[in-house]
Design a protein around this motif. Structure first.
Motif, PDB file in Angstrom:
ATOM      1  N   THR A   1       0.827  -1.213   0.000  1.00  0.00           N
ATOM      2  CA  THR A   1       0.000   0.000   0.000  1.00  0.00           C
ATOM      3  C   THR A   1       0.860   1.262   0.000  1.00  0.00           C
ATOM      4  O   THR A   1       0.563   2.247  -0.682  1.00  0.00           O
ATOM      5  CB  THR A   1      -0.908   0.035   1.254  1.00  0.00           C
ATOM      6  OG1 THR A   1      -1.765  -1.089   1.210  1.00  0.00           O
ATOM      7  CG2 THR A   1      -1.739   1.306   1.313  1.00  0.00           C
ATOM      8  N   GLN A   2       1.941   1.200   0.760  1.00  0.00           N
ATOM      9  CA  GLN A   2       2.792   2.392   0.924  1.00  0.00           C
ATOM     10  C   GLN A   2       3.525   2.763  -0.361  1.00  0.00           C
ATOM     11  O   GLN A   2       3.977   3.894  -0.518  1.00  0.00           O
ATOM     12  CB  GLN A   2       3.820   2.061   2.023  1.00  0.00           C
ATOM     13  CG  GLN A   2       4.222   3.251   2.845  1.00  0.00           C
ATOM     14  CD  GLN A   2       5.102   2.826   4.015  1.00  0.00           C
ATOM     15  OE1 GLN A   2       4.894   1.758   4.596  1.00  0.00           O
ATOM     16  NE2 GLN A   2       6.068   3.651   4.367  1.00  0.00           N
ATOM     17  N   GLY A   3       3.623   1.826  -1.290  1.00  0.00           N
ATOM     18  CA  GLY A   3       4.347   2.060  -2.544  1.00  0.00           C
ATOM     19  C   GLY A   3       5.502   1.086  -2.646  1.00  0.00           C
ATOM     20  O   GLY A   3       6.068   0.684  -1.626  1.00  0.00           O
TER      21      GLY A   3
ATOM     22  N   LEU B   1      10.699   2.550  -5.530  1.00  0.00           N
ATOM     23  CA  LEU B   1      10.179   3.908  -5.746  1.00  0.00           C
ATOM     24  C   LEU B   1      10.404   4.754  -4.493  1.00  0.00           C
ATOM     25  O   LEU B   1      10.885   5.890  -4.575  1.00  0.00           O
ATOM     26  CB  LEU B   1       8.682   3.843  -6.097  1.00  0.00           C
ATOM     27  CG  LEU B   1       7.978   5.197  -6.229  1.00  0.00           C
ATOM     28  CD1 LEU B   1       8.632   6.076  -7.299  1.00  0.00           C
ATOM     29  CD2 LEU B   1       6.487   4.994  -6.550  1.00  0.00           C
ATOM     30  N   ARG B   2      10.119   4.181  -3.327  1.00  0.00           N
ATOM     31  CA  ARG B   2      10.284   4.968  -2.098  1.00  0.00           C
ATOM     32  C   ARG B   2      11.765   5.257  -1.836  1.00  0.00           C
ATOM     33  O   ARG B   2      12.120   6.315  -1.324  1.00  0.00           O
ATOM     34  CB  ARG B   2       9.603   4.272  -0.924  1.00  0.00           C
ATOM     35  CG  ARG B   2       8.077   4.435  -0.997  1.00  0.00           C
ATOM     36  CD  ARG B   2       7.358   3.872   0.199  1.00  0.00           C
ATOM     37  NE  ARG B   2       7.353   2.426   0.215  1.00  0.00           N
ATOM     38  CZ  ARG B   2       7.850   1.687   1.211  1.00  0.00           C
ATOM     39  NH1 ARG B   2       8.386   2.257   2.266  1.00  0.00           N
ATOM     40  NH2 ARG B   2       7.793   0.374   1.149  1.00  0.00           N
ATOM     41  N   GLN B   3      12.621   4.300  -2.233  1.00  0.00           N
ATOM     42  CA  GLN B   3      14.064   4.564  -2.070  1.00  0.00           C
ATOM     43  C   GLN B   3      14.496   5.719  -2.975  1.00  0.00           C
ATOM     44  O   GLN B   3      15.223   6.617  -2.558  1.00  0.00           O
ATOM     45  CB  GLN B   3      14.873   3.304  -2.419  1.00  0.00           C
ATOM     46  CG  GLN B   3      14.813   2.270  -1.300  1.00  0.00           C
ATOM     47  CD  GLN B   3      15.312   0.888  -1.741  1.00  0.00           C
ATOM     48  OE1 GLN B   3      15.252   0.537  -2.922  1.00  0.00           O
ATOM     49  NE2 GLN B   3      15.775   0.092  -0.782  1.00  0.00           N
ATOM     50  N   ALA B   4      13.993   5.696  -4.215  1.00  0.00           N
ATOM     51  CA  ALA B   4      14.346   6.774  -5.148  1.00  0.00           C
ATOM     52  C   ALA B   4      13.766   8.109  -4.658  1.00  0.00           C
ATOM     53  O   ALA B   4      14.394   9.163  -4.798  1.00  0.00           O
ATOM     54  CB  ALA B   4      13.818   6.445  -6.545  1.00  0.00           C
TER      55      ALA B   4
ATOM     56  N   PRO C   1      12.831   5.508   3.351  1.00  0.00           N
ATOM     57  CA  PRO C   1      11.667   4.962   2.638  1.00  0.00           C
ATOM     58  C   PRO C   1      10.503   4.646   3.580  1.00  0.00           C
ATOM     59  O   PRO C   1       9.342   4.718   3.179  1.00  0.00           O
ATOM     60  CB  PRO C   1      12.217   3.684   2.001  1.00  0.00           C
ATOM     61  CG  PRO C   1      13.679   3.920   1.865  1.00  0.00           C
ATOM     62  CD  PRO C   1      14.068   4.781   3.023  1.00  0.00           C
ATOM     63  N   GLU C   2      10.806   4.349   4.846  1.00  0.00           N
ATOM     64  CA  GLU C   2       9.726   4.027   5.813  1.00  0.00           C
ATOM     65  C   GLU C   2       8.863   5.246   6.108  1.00  0.00           C
ATOM     66  O   GLU C   2       7.718   5.112   6.530  1.00  0.00           O
ATOM     67  CB  GLU C   2      10.318   3.517   7.147  1.00  0.00           C
ATOM     68  CG  GLU C   2      10.997   2.167   7.065  1.00  0.00           C
ATOM     69  CD  GLU C   2      12.305   2.207   6.256  1.00  0.00           C
ATOM     70  OE1 GLU C   2      13.069   3.189   6.388  1.00  0.00           O
ATOM     71  OE2 GLU C   2      12.538   1.263   5.467  1.00  0.00           O
TER      72      GLU C   2
ATOM     73  N   VAL D   1       5.632  12.668   3.069  1.00  0.00           N
ATOM     74  CA  VAL D   1       6.696  12.333   4.012  1.00  0.00           C
ATOM     75  C   VAL D   1       6.203  12.737   5.383  1.00  0.00           C
ATOM     76  O   VAL D   1       5.743  13.872   5.563  1.00  0.00           O
ATOM     77  CB  VAL D   1       7.978  13.157   3.754  1.00  0.00           C
ATOM     78  CG1 VAL D   1       9.148  12.542   4.503  1.00  0.00           C
ATOM     79  CG2 VAL D   1       8.261  13.292   2.297  1.00  0.00           C
ATOM     80  N   ALA D   2       6.298  11.818   6.341  1.00  0.00           N
ATOM     81  CA  ALA D   2       5.787  12.120   7.671  1.00  0.00           C
ATOM     82  C   ALA D   2       6.433  11.178   8.683  1.00  0.00           C
ATOM     83  O   ALA D   2       7.125  10.213   8.310  1.00  0.00           O
ATOM     84  CB  ALA D   2       4.266  11.944   7.697  1.00  0.00           C
TER      85      ALA D   2
END
Ligand code: PLP
Length: 387
Positions: free
Chosen positions: A63-65, A69-72, A87-88, A246-247
């Motif tokens: 769900t988060q992606g 992608l999140r690393q990039a 990424p988390e 981002v949170a």
């Protein structure tokens, strides 16, 4: 039929959609209403989407992606926005709008108050309604360069105020908040223990200067900020529906609950295309931004000559025209301009009360449409003014 939920019945539909729907019924209308880049999604990004289909990468994702992608994105956020993250702490959603909805769902409980800008993009006001929250508008006057009135903003804070939402670069005003403005807003939010939702969907669309707009997260205890970004505007990917936030990890966890229950995950194809956008060549972004800058110059010149210019936008891709001299409200002006001159612009009333005598013109449409559309708008305004 049993009754519908009053929460959505009370919500007004977006004034941007209203004029866009009317414009669709007029064949050949020049569309300067929505923030829709007239550019195709760059080829290498589209190819990555096709590739994902060919490789069978067409299933549910996290769900988060997807992690690559999140690393990039973590790398992009540091390189472009100066925000160190992991990424988390990143969560992808269906467009910036989907991420904003998840953020507000994570932060606002029924009865909580949220401070929204006036003028401001209408969708967050509608989200507040269906969450059972209460919007309170803070003023961003053209005479102050559309920067928030800090004293008025602070005076609006009550024990029920939970969230301060800011949007820079701003839709519809084109204001970009500098470090000082962000530091003032950050100190108000900290002093009153507010969450900050920072809509930075136009972060890379700066019409002067270079780089990206500054981020409030650089000026405040990061744990209280949700910063929201999108692929829609930067890469002309409005139809792909990909945004990210981002949170703090706890906020991300709540946002993921909202997203998993409402959309499971974003299209896997879109996410692989998004990865190509972030890690691929960035010249396409520079080229589109330079077109928006050229259009800003065209629009400023035409509106200034006609005496309609409100201010020169510094970011995003919109410009406001003050149509008070026509004797019409912005709304009347926009609908009459559409029916009589075949040009569609958005009434300022779609964004709140402050811009009621203005209309918003999108610089995301082609140069030809902009020149022709603004020519007709100025002609219409001058004909009305002399009545
Ligand atoms: N925030 C602002 C201020 C916008 O103008 C928009 C789109 O117009 C968005 C967020 C969301 O865009 P999207 O959902 O396409 O990413």
């Amino acid at each position: 039929m049993p009754p519908l939920s009053p929460l959505l019945l009370r919500a007004q539909s977006s004034g941007i959609r209203e004029i866009a729907t009317a414009a669709r019924l007029i064949p050949g209308a020049i569309r300067l209403d929505t923030g829709e880049p007239n550019f195709r999604t760059p080829q290498h990004i589209a190819e990555a989407g096709k590739d994902a289909i060919d490789k069978g990468l067409t299933h549910y994702t996290d769900t988060q992606g997807i992690l690559p992608l999140r690393q990039a994105l973590a790398e992009k956020l540091e390189r472009v926005n100066g925000l160190r993250t992991t990424p988390e702490q990143i969560v992808c959603g269906p467009g910036g709008v989907g991420v904003l909805a998840a953020a507000l769902a994570a932060l606002l409980a029924p009865g909580d108050e949220i401070l929204l800008p006036d003028p401001g993009w209408p969708n967050t006001s509608i989200m507040t309604m269906w969450l059972g929250g209460k919007e309170v508008r803070y003023r961003c006057e053209s005479s102050d360069g559309f920067i928030p009135d800090f004293d008025q903003l602070e005076a609006l804070i009550t024990p029920k105020t939970k969230v301060l939402l800011i949007n820079s670069p701003n839709n519809p005003t084109g204001a970009v908040y500098d470090d000082q403005v962000l530091a003032r807003l950050a100190s108000i939010a900290s002093r009153h223990n507010l969450w900050v939702v920072s809509d930075e969907c136009y972060d890379q669309i700066l019409l002067s200067g270079s780089g990206a707009a500054p981020s409030i997260a650089s000026f405040i205890d990061r744990d209280r900020v949700v910063s929201v970004f999108t692929f829609s505007k930067t890469y002309a990917m409005t139809g792909w529906r990909l945004g990210y936030g981002v949170a703090h990890a706890d906020v991300v966890e709540s946002m993921v609950k909202f997203l998993s229950s409402s959309s499971s995950s974003i299209s896997s194809i879109t996410q692989w295309a998004g990865l190509a956008a972030i890690i691929g060549p960035q010249q396409c972004v520079a080229d589109m931004v330079s077109a928006y800058r050229r259009r800003r110059e065209i629009a400023v010149t035409l509106l200034r000559e006609a005496g309609l210019l409100v201010s020169e936008p510094k970011g995003a891709f919109y410009i406001m025209a003050n149509v008070a001299s026509s004797g019409l409200t912005g709304r009347q002006f926009a609908f009459q301009l559409l029916s009589e001159m075949g040009v569609s612009v958005t009434p300022g009333s779609a964004f709140g009360e402050i811009a009621e005598s203005a209309v918003r013109v999108s610089l995301a449409s082609s140069d030809e449409d902009l020149v022709e559309g603004l020519g007709r708008l100025c002609e219409f305004s001058s004909a009305r003014s002399s009545i």
